[in-house]
Design a protein around this motif. Structure first.
Motif, PDB file in Angstrom:
ATOM      1  N   ARG A  47     -44.803  28.654 -27.181  1.00  0.00           N
ATOM      2  CA  ARG A  47     -45.850  29.658 -27.336  1.00  0.00           C
ATOM      3  C   ARG A  47     -45.353  31.061 -27.018  1.00  0.00           C
ATOM      4  NH1 ARG A  47     -49.872  26.509 -23.404  1.00  0.00           N
ATOM      5  NH2 ARG A  47     -47.930  26.690 -22.238  1.00  0.00           N
ATOM      6  N   VAL A  48     -44.288  31.189 -26.244  1.00  0.00           N
ATOM      7  CA  VAL A  48     -43.824  32.507 -25.834  1.00  0.00           C
ATOM      8  C   VAL A  48     -42.396  32.798 -26.282  1.00  0.00           C
ATOM      9  CG1 VAL A  48     -45.355  32.528 -23.839  1.00  0.00           C
ATOM     10  CG2 VAL A  48     -43.029  31.676 -23.561  1.00  0.00           C
ATOM     11  N   GLU A  49     -41.683  31.794 -26.763  1.00  0.00           N
ATOM     12  CA  GLU A  49     -40.285  31.975 -27.133  1.00  0.00           C
ATOM     13  C   GLU A  49     -40.164  32.435 -28.587  1.00  0.00           C
ATOM     14  OE1 GLU A  49     -36.851  32.704 -27.533  1.00  0.00           O
ATOM     15  OE2 GLU A  49     -37.179  31.883 -25.524  1.00  0.00           O
ATOM     16  N   PRO A  50     -39.640  33.651 -28.826  1.00  0.00           N
ATOM     17  CA  PRO A  50     -39.532  34.160 -30.204  1.00  0.00           C
ATOM     18  C   PRO A  50     -38.730  33.261 -31.137  1.00  0.00           C
ATOM     19  CG  PRO A  50     -39.195  35.926 -28.602  1.00  0.00           C
ATOM     20  CD  PRO A  50     -39.237  34.648 -27.817  1.00  0.00           C
ATOM     21  N   LEU A  51     -37.798  32.475 -30.585  1.00  0.00           N
ATOM     22  CA  LEU A  51     -37.014  31.592 -31.438  1.00  0.00           C
ATOM     23  C   LEU A  51     -37.911  30.677 -32.263  1.00  0.00           C
ATOM     24  CD1 LEU A  51     -33.827  29.643 -30.526  1.00  0.00           C
ATOM     25  CD2 LEU A  51     -35.742  28.422 -31.489  1.00  0.00           C
ATOM     26  N   PHE A  52     -38.952  30.141 -31.653  1.00  0.00           N
ATOM     27  CA  PHE A  52     -39.838  29.222 -32.353  1.00  0.00           C
ATOM     28  C   PHE A  52     -40.641  29.952 -33.424  1.00  0.00           C
ATOM     29  CE2 PHE A  52     -38.862  27.301 -28.308  1.00  0.00           C
ATOM     30  CZ  PHE A  52     -38.668  25.960 -28.617  1.00  0.00           C
ATOM     31  N   LEU A  53     -41.054  31.178 -33.120  1.00  0.00           N
ATOM     32  CA  LEU A  53     -41.765  31.991 -34.106  1.00  0.00           C
ATOM     33  C   LEU A  53     -40.873  32.242 -35.319  1.00  0.00           C
ATOM     34  CD1 LEU A  53     -43.835  34.097 -35.206  1.00  0.00           C
ATOM     35  CD2 LEU A  53     -42.726  35.770 -33.704  1.00  0.00           C
ATOM     36  N   ILE A  54     -39.638  32.635 -35.096  1.00  0.00           N
ATOM     37  CA  ILE A  54     -38.743  32.981 -36.192  1.00  0.00           C
ATOM     38  C   ILE A  54     -38.367  31.742 -37.003  1.00  0.00           C
ATOM     39  CG2 ILE A  54     -36.358  33.727 -36.627  1.00  0.00           C
ATOM     40  CD1 ILE A  54     -36.835  35.946 -34.565  1.00  0.00           C
ATOM     41  N   ALA A  55     -38.113  30.618 -36.327  1.00  0.00           N
ATOM     42  CA  ALA A  55     -37.773  29.388 -37.055  1.00  0.00           C
ATOM     43  C   ALA A  55     -38.903  28.977 -37.984  1.00  0.00           C
ATOM     44  CB  ALA A  55     -37.467  28.269 -36.063  1.00  0.00           C
ATOM     45  N   ARG A  56     -40.147  29.149 -37.516  1.00  0.00           N
ATOM     46  CA  ARG A  56     -41.305  28.771 -38.336  1.00  0.00           C
ATOM     47  C   ARG A  56     -41.557  29.789 -39.443  1.00  0.00           C
ATOM     48  NH1 ARG A  56     -44.638  29.111 -34.637  1.00  0.00           N
ATOM     49  NH2 ARG A  56     -45.647  31.097 -35.154  1.00  0.00           N
ATOM     50  N   ARG A  57     -41.533  31.056 -39.094  1.00  0.00           N
ATOM     51  CA  ARG A  57     -41.894  32.090 -40.068  1.00  0.00           C
ATOM     52  C   ARG A  57     -40.894  32.164 -41.221  1.00  0.00           C
ATOM     53  NH1 ARG A  57     -44.998  36.613 -40.629  1.00  0.00           N
ATOM     54  NH2 ARG A  57     -44.101  38.273 -41.874  1.00  0.00           N
ATOM     55  N   TYR A  58     -39.604  31.988 -40.920  1.00  0.00           N
ATOM     56  CA  TYR A  58     -38.586  32.156 -41.958  1.00  0.00           C
ATOM     57  C   TYR A  58     -38.055  30.816 -42.477  1.00  0.00           C
ATOM     58  CZ  TYR A  58     -39.134  36.916 -40.597  1.00  0.00           C
ATOM     59  OH  TYR A  58     -39.699  38.133 -40.344  1.00  0.00           O
TER      60      TYR A  58
END
Length: 695
Positions: A47-58
């Motif tokens: 929920r707070v780690e940008p790595l997970f956001l970027i892996a999902r978004r891209y």
């Protein structure tokens, strides 16, 4: 010229996640095989780690757990134990697993120690070992003398023979961007490698959900969407209601003891009053729940749009912990992502970056490239799009995103007070967007005259025209017709017929094109295909099918898809007989005559159109077979079912329907559309409107 980039923070709180997101968005347009890697994972919380956001978004081709070297705890332990070289080697081995499958990798460095010099050493050594150019990121210094900190860091990277590509300075006061930029370039000694990104208060504001997580609060009331509202201020209710109400502020989180029924009822009432600012939420402390009689009263009033939380902490403890919560880009929702990308795209010149980064463009357009190019082209020549369904939540959320990213200007239709109140309750920012009520607009009389003139031959009276133009679809279409908007997007709550009938009556078709049709952009894993017509014409005859093929080819080219047009049938070439295949064969002949410049094949089966191995057997001499990018279905039943089957079975993103053949763009949404669908359709409509109009 760089291919792998290492984001190195100059000091703590540098804002490197914003730069990482902006660079990933930029790189996604330039390469189909893009990777991301964090040498040190600072948190395993998705929920707070940008790595997970970027892996999902891209949509990276690796699971998140493969995209980091070591955890923060392990890095600190091994550095303290004198295992520095072994740590670097292990991170290098993990990185190489990612790099060998990518054309470019973006790495985000991390703070691992209490000594800033150790952070610089670690990031510099990693950048060299991993073969990366360095992107230094710093928070804008508050004093001119503090430029020395940034300069010292840059010199430290240079001394370690790091290739320093650029320096980003975040959170620059907006009024000082130009002045600070000149100072930075003078102090840092390079004119083309310093990028300034101004401060955006939204990015520093935690959401109610982030605060809920930090406090372990129970949600007494509030939707998932309401929990994404940004908290712009905190107000502790330590006085009686009459004195507290004047201290309410827009976006404030109210903290009050759980037994303060007056504060609970007062804040609920404030949500119903246009005289009060909208608050982000209410936190009830001490583990105290409202009395049943009070809860019953609140239920009778109607629960407010803002969330109500309960915590065990006393009021002072809760307020102290709330103030300590740090905002995270990863858990801040689409609004924060849009705000971050909007800042980056407005203040980082793409041409300067492109001169520094060596990436060959792939032959195929990937879905990410297609979506990035949509936004880029829409922003490059900003248009005004009217949204008739201004009160619909998904429309408002999409409006917030496109406005924050600077994609288009908007006009919303509906009751202005209700729309602004709803947007505020959702934590959305419509800025100075014009909101028009068709029934009360000063344009109503003019539009009634225009519509009467256009439709009087159909028996429309002036009185009927005056009534008709109060309908949001007709009013929005007349805004497009009169040039007050460049295009219209509707259909999230209205039927297709309600959306496009006014366009048929008012905007009408392009000269030489007797039919309005549609396409879907089917974003598959490795390419983008154009499907037509899957939404408008049930059973087109041969001539109509030919015009659909030509229009679809032109639409494909307009959006960067090289058109190889296949008119589909159950039979390929001359092998089949029957009325349906003969109709497709005739349509192919008409289309070739209409547009001899286009590469057109038909009749052809779907597998022969898209699969080179099948094409070699069935149509070895065709320049379209096996390479088709524009697939024209023989009827609506086939097209609609096929696009939905491909979408659901392959996970493809279907963007559309995009209407074609109209003089000015009007596009229809599915009533099941997502916010992302709406954003993409708005961008498509803007790009359509940039094309020269019919003569």
């Amino acid at each position: 010229m760089a291919t792998n980039l290492y984001i190195a923070p100059v000091h703590r709180g540098s804002g490197r996640s914003l730069v990482a997101l902006g660079l990933m968005e930029f790189l996604s347009r330039r390469t189909a095989r893009l990777g991301f890697f964090k040498p040190v994972l600072e948190s395993d919380d998705p929920r707070v780690e940008p790595l997970f956001l970027i892996a999902r978004r891209y949509r990276l081709a690796f699971p998140p757990e493969a995209l980091h070297g070591v955890t923060l705890e392990e890095a600190r332990r091994r550095v303290a134990a004198g295992q520095y070289e072994g740590l670097l080697k292990d991170i290098l081995a993990r990185f190489k697993e990612v790099e060998r499958s990518c054309d470019a990798v973006l790495l985000e460095g991390s703070d691992i120690g209490r000594d800033p010099s150790l952070d610089f050493d670690f990031n510099a050594d990693l950048a060299n070992h991993l073969g990366c150019s360095v992107v230094a990121v710093a928070r804008c210094p508050s004093e001119g003398a503090a430029w020395g900190v940034v300069r010292t860091a840059r010199e430290a990277f240079a001394q370690r023979r790091c290739a320093l590509l650029a320096t980003f300075l975040n959170r620059v006061p907006p009024a000082e961007v130009r002045v600070r930029g000149e100072t930075a370039r003078r102090e840092l000694g390079r004119d083309d490698s310093v990028y300034l990104i101004p401060e955006e208060p939204l990015l520093a504001s935690p959401t109610v959900e982030e605060i809920r997580q930090a406090l372990g609060a129970e949600v007494l009331h509030g939707s998932t969407e309401a929990l994404q509202a940004p908290v712009r201020a905190v107000r502790v209710a330590a006085m009686e209601l009459a004195n507290f109400l004047p201290r309410l502020a827009e976006g404030a989180l109210i903290v009050a003891p759980g037994d303060r029924s007056d504060i609970l009822i007062g804040t609920v009432a404030s949500a119903m009053s246009s005289a009060c600012p909208h608050i982000a939420g209410l936190v009830l402390t001490g583990g105290l729940r409202p009395a049943e009689s009070v809860e019953r009263l609140v239920r009778g009033l109607g629960f407010p749009a803002f969330p109500i939380l309960s915590v065990q902490d006393d009021t002072y403890q809760a307020a102290t912990r709330i103030h300590a919560v740090q905002a995270s880009l990863a858990s801040g929702g689409e609004g924060k992502i849009a705000a971050a990308l909007g800042l980056f795209e407005r203040h980082v010149p793409v041409d300067r970056l492109e001169r520094s980064i060596a990436l060959a463009r792939p032959a195929r357009t990937t879905p990410l490239m297609f979506e990035y190019e949509l936004i880029r082209r829409a922003r490059a020549d900003r248009r005004r799009i009217v949204l008739p369904e201004g009160g619909e939540e998904r429309i408002l959320r999409a409006a917030d995103i496109v406005l924050r990213r600077g994609v288009v200007d908007l006009a919303l239709l509906g009751n202005p007070d209700e729309i602004r109140r709803k947007a505020s309750a959702l934590g959305l920012d419509l800025g100075a967007t014009e909101i028009l009520d068709p029934a009360r607009s000063e344009l109503r009389e003019e539009f009634a005259r225009i519509y009467h003139e256009l439709r009087r031959h159909k028996g429309i009276t002036p009185e009927a025209a005056a009534d008709t133009v109060t309908d949001v679809s007709y009013f929005g279409t007349l805004m497009v017709h009169t040039g007050r908007a460049h295009g219209m997007v509707s259909g999230s709550v209205h039927t297709t017929q309600h959306t496009i009938r006014p366009a048929f009556e008012i905007v009408k078709t392009v000269p030489g094109c007797p039919i309005v049709s549609s396409v879907f952009f089917m974003c598959l894993e490795d390419r983008v295909l154009v499907y037509g017509d899957c939404a408008v014409n049930p059973n087109p005859d041969a001539e109509q099918l030919a015009h659909i093929a030509v229009s679809s080819a032109d639409t494909a080219r307009q959006f960067g898809v090289d058109p190889f047009v296949a008119l589909l049938s159950y039979s390929t070439g001359e092998s089949g007989k029957g009325a349906d295949v003969d109709r497709v064969r005739e349509a192919t002949a008409i289309a070739r005559k209409l547009r001899p410049d286009l590469r057109i094949e038909g009749p052809i089966q779907y597998d022969a159109a898209v699969d080179p191995s099948v094409a070699k057997v069935k149509m070895p001499k065709s320049e379209v077979a096996g390479r088709a990018t524009v697939l024209v279905f023989p009827d609506l039943n086939t097209g609609n079912n096929t696009y939905k089957a491909v979408q659901r079975s392959s996970g493809a993103v279907a963007i559309g329907p995009v209407l074609q053949g109209l003089r000015k763009p009007v596009n229809d949404l599915s009533r099941g559309c997502t916010v992302t669908d709406i954003v993409n359709t708005i961008a498509i409509t803007a790009v359509q409107s940039q094309a020269p109009g019919p003569s």
